[in-house]
Scaffold this active site. Structure first.
Site, mmCIF file in Angstrom:
data_model
loop_
_atom_site.group_PDB
_atom_site.id
_atom_site.type_symbol
_atom_site.label_atom_id
_atom_site.label_comp_id
_atom_site.label_asym_id
_atom_site.label_seq_id
_atom_site.Cartn_x
_atom_site.Cartn_y
_atom_site.Cartn_z
ATOM 1 N N ARG A 34 61.350 79.164 35.465
ATOM 2 C CA ARG A 34 60.522 80.381 35.584
ATOM 3 C C ARG A 34 60.418 81.091 34.229
ATOM 4 O O ARG A 34 60.495 82.327 34.132
ATOM 5 C CB ARG A 34 61.098 81.359 36.617
ATOM 6 C CG ARG A 34 61.300 80.789 37.995
ATOM 7 C CD ARG A 34 60.000 80.549 38.745
ATOM 8 N NE ARG A 34 60.297 80.074 40.087
ATOM 9 C CZ ARG A 34 60.441 78.792 40.425
ATOM 10 N NH1 ARG A 34 60.270 77.839 39.504
ATOM 11 N NH2 ARG A 34 60.716 78.446 41.661
ATOM 12 N N SER A 40 58.880 85.809 44.954
ATOM 13 C CA SER A 40 60.326 85.954 44.730
ATOM 14 C C SER A 40 60.559 87.072 43.714
ATOM 15 O O SER A 40 59.977 87.047 42.645
ATOM 16 C CB SER A 40 60.915 84.676 44.154
ATOM 17 O OG SER A 40 60.668 83.615 45.025
ATOM 18 N N GLU A 53 62.342 88.601 38.440
ATOM 19 C CA GLU A 53 61.306 87.640 38.043
ATOM 20 C C GLU A 53 60.018 88.331 37.572
ATOM 21 O O GLU A 53 59.518 87.999 36.490
ATOM 22 C CB GLU A 53 61.015 86.705 39.225
ATOM 23 C CG GLU A 53 60.598 85.317 38.797
ATOM 24 C CD GLU A 53 60.380 84.386 39.970
ATOM 25 O OE1 GLU A 53 61.357 83.817 40.472
ATOM 26 O OE2 GLU A 53 59.217 84.216 40.376
HETATM 27 P P1 NAP Z 1 64.287 77.631 50.390
HETATM 28 O O1 NAP Z 1 63.613 76.362 50.730
HETATM 29 O O2 NAP Z 1 64.748 78.538 51.478
HETATM 30 O O3 NAP Z 1 65.491 77.355 49.426
HETATM 31 C C1 NAP Z 1 66.269 78.423 48.851
HETATM 32 C C2 NAP Z 1 66.469 78.125 47.391
HETATM 33 O O4 NAP Z 1 67.274 76.980 47.262
HETATM 34 C C3 NAP Z 1 65.162 77.849 46.732
HETATM 35 O O5 NAP Z 1 64.850 78.966 45.972
HETATM 36 C C4 NAP Z 1 65.356 76.582 45.954
HETATM 37 O O6 NAP Z 1 65.406 76.798 44.555
HETATM 38 C C5 NAP Z 1 66.710 76.067 46.351
HETATM 39 N N1 NAP Z 1 66.551 74.734 46.988
HETATM 40 C C6 NAP Z 1 66.240 74.466 48.267
HETATM 41 N N2 NAP Z 1 66.236 73.146 48.475
HETATM 42 C C7 NAP Z 1 66.557 72.570 47.295
HETATM 43 C C8 NAP Z 1 66.688 71.213 46.886
HETATM 44 N N3 NAP Z 1 66.503 70.198 47.736
HETATM 45 N N4 NAP Z 1 67.010 70.988 45.593
HETATM 46 C C9 NAP Z 1 67.189 72.004 44.739
HETATM 47 N N5 NAP Z 1 67.055 73.287 45.067
HETATM 48 C C10 NAP Z 1 66.742 73.576 46.350
HETATM 49 O O7 NAP Z 1 63.335 78.466 49.410
HETATM 50 P P2 NAP Z 1 62.094 79.386 49.718
HETATM 51 O O8 NAP Z 1 62.421 80.753 49.314
HETATM 52 O O9 NAP Z 1 61.517 79.144 51.081
HETATM 53 O O10 NAP Z 1 61.060 78.828 48.675
HETATM 54 C C11 NAP Z 1 60.603 77.501 48.709
HETATM 55 C C12 NAP Z 1 60.124 77.103 47.343
HETATM 56 O O11 NAP Z 1 59.030 77.914 46.924
HETATM 57 C C13 NAP Z 1 61.212 77.236 46.283
HETATM 58 O O12 NAP Z 1 61.079 76.172 45.380
HETATM 59 C C14 NAP Z 1 60.885 78.565 45.636
HETATM 60 O O13 NAP Z 1 61.309 78.639 44.300
HETATM 61 C C15 NAP Z 1 59.372 78.595 45.739
HETATM 62 N N6 NAP Z 1 58.877 79.973 45.785
HETATM 63 C C16 NAP Z 1 58.711 80.634 44.613
HETATM 64 C C17 NAP Z 1 58.266 81.939 44.648
HETATM 65 C C18 NAP Z 1 58.081 82.722 43.394
HETATM 66 O O14 NAP Z 1 57.526 83.814 43.455
HETATM 67 N N7 NAP Z 1 58.558 82.268 42.284
HETATM 68 C C19 NAP Z 1 57.976 82.566 45.856
HETATM 69 C C20 NAP Z 1 58.190 81.865 47.008
HETATM 70 C C21 NAP Z 1 58.645 80.557 46.972
HETATM 71 P P3 NAP Z 1 64.138 76.772 43.576
HETATM 72 O O15 NAP Z 1 63.567 78.143 43.661
HETATM 73 O O16 NAP Z 1 64.743 76.497 42.252
HETATM 74 O O17 NAP Z 1 63.176 75.727 44.029
#
Ligand code: NAP
Length: 352
Positions: free
Chosen positions: A177, A252, A348
């Site tokens: 990020r 996020s 972020e």
């Molecule tokens: P999630 O699937 O509930 O998982 C929680 C966190 O654990 C995520 O943030 C993800 O990190 C990490 N994670 C889950 N599975 C993983 C794997 N197999 N290997 C490595 N890391 C893992 O997350 P969520 O909040 O619903 O979001 C899903 C994805 O969308 C994530 O990648 C998240 O970053 C992305 N997202 C980003 C934003 C933003 O504004 N930046 C907003 C919503 C969702 P990572 O974040 O490093 O992937």
């Protein structure tokens, strides 16, 4: 397949009256005004705006979709409303398509367009709010893919000289990020277009549990195709994340902290359930949403700001929240997470 090249359109900036309202230009839906604002429909307009006497001595800020910003006060400067449009295949070789999109293109629409044109590779990044030009700044990522993995180059204009500069992916210095444009390059360059390299050898990237589950539920024999991954990402995000058009938010609010292995080992002794992901370099990524949830913050409200009830990583504007409300809530969360886990959460979105 191609549309107008972003640089081929020539026009002047469109200036707005002083005190321009920004509420419609930030996904949090925060009320704030800009001392000056103009809309940029062409690269030439950007250089013209920055050289205009009205802009002299003013701080400038570029707003695309406004999906990664917290407006904490009226902005005493010039807001450039990024409206550069255009997307096209610039080149194709045996291994990949190279696709360019202008900075003002809506990110999700662009992802959908690449798929419809038969060029997969961005489907894991479906439904991320914001514009193409904002994507490299924080190296948007979701479901195991970061845009850095598909970025061939970024085109930008240097604010002080008006020079057009092409950055290759290495020069963008992408991190988690993070990028050159979020740090040293922040006030210096305005991104006008991004070129993506979409490899023809395509493999689904469906390792994240939510995504794998959604694909399973949808059935289908064998490996999913890119359209199935896209549809599953859209479905998971719609189920879990608030639509900014309905409930203001900036995705996020905190980065997932990455800590050293010894600190993690000590933490796991105390918190055996902790959700963690070991990184290639041996460090450990923690799920910030889980940490926040464990501190009891999910669904909690502070005046008009709140923690989303389905995803603790997302702060929302329930209606009429100020940037100060959002930051006060964020600070209270940071305090509790630090007190319980000894981990500092990093914000972020950019505060302005
Ligand atoms: P999630 O699937 O509930 O998982 C929680 C966190 O654990 C995520 O943030 C993800 O990190 C990490 N994670 C889950 N599975 C993983 C794997 N197999 N290997 C490595 N890391 C893992 O997350 P969520 O909040 O619903 O979001 C899903 C994805 O969308 C994530 O990648 C998240 O970053 C992305 N997202 C980003 C934003 C933003 O504004 N930046 C907003 C919503 C969702 P990572 O974040 O490093 O992937």
């Amino acid at each position: 397949m191609s549309t107008a090249h972003p640089a081929a359109i020539d026009s002047s900036p469109v200036w707005f009256a002083a005190g321009y309202p920004l509420r419609a230009h930030n996904t949090f839906g925060i009320e704030a005004r800009a001392r000056l604002a103009c809309r940029i429909d062409a690269e030439a307009a950007l250089t013209e705006a920055m050289r205009d006497p009205r802009a002299a001595g003013l701080t400038t800020f570029v707003l695309g979709g406004g999906s990664n910003v917290v407006l904490t006060r009226d902005f005493d400067g010039l807001v450039l409303l990024m409206a550069l449009r255009g997307r096209r295949v610039v080149r194709e070789d045996a291994d990949a398509w190279y696709v360019e999109a202008a900075a003002g293109e809506n990110w999700h629409d662009f992802v959908a367009w690449t798929l419809e044109a038969g060029m997969p590779g961005l489907e894991n990044l479906a439904l991320i709010p914001g514009t193409v030009g904002a994507a490299p700044i924080q190296n948007i990522g979701a479901y195991g893919l970061e845009m850095a993995e598909r970025c061939a180059s970024v085109r930008a204009i240097e604010a002080t000289t008006g020079a057009v500069v092409e950055f290759d992916a290495a020069q963008c210095a992408f991190g988690y990020r993070d990028s050159f444009f979020k740090r040293e390059g922040r006030a210096r360059y305005v991104i006008t277009a991004v070129t993506f390299r979409l490899p023809k050898a395509w493999q689904p990237n469906a390792g994240y549990a939510d995504l794998a589950r959604a694909l399973d539920e949808r059935g289908g024999a064998g490996e999913p195709d890119a359209r199935a991954v896209f549809d599953a990402v859209v479905a998971v995000r719609r189920a879990k994340l608030p639509d900014p058009r309905v409930l203001g938010n900036a995705g996020s609010f905190f980065k997932n902290p990455v800590i050293e292995a010894p600190q993690f080992d000590a933490l796991r002794e105390r918190e055996p359930q902790i959700v963690s992901y070991r990184q290639a370099d041996g460090r450990v990524k923690l799920a910030a949403g889980w940490l926040i949830d464990q501190c009891g913050w999910k669904g909690r409200v502070l005046r008009a700001a709140a923690v989303h009830e389905r995803q603790a990583l997302v702060l929302v504007n329930r209606g009429g929240a100020t940037g100060a409300d959002i930051l006060e809530l964020a600070q209270a969360i940071r305090h509790d997470v630090e007190a319980r886990f000894g981990v500092a959460l990093e914000q972020e979105p950019v505060s302005l």
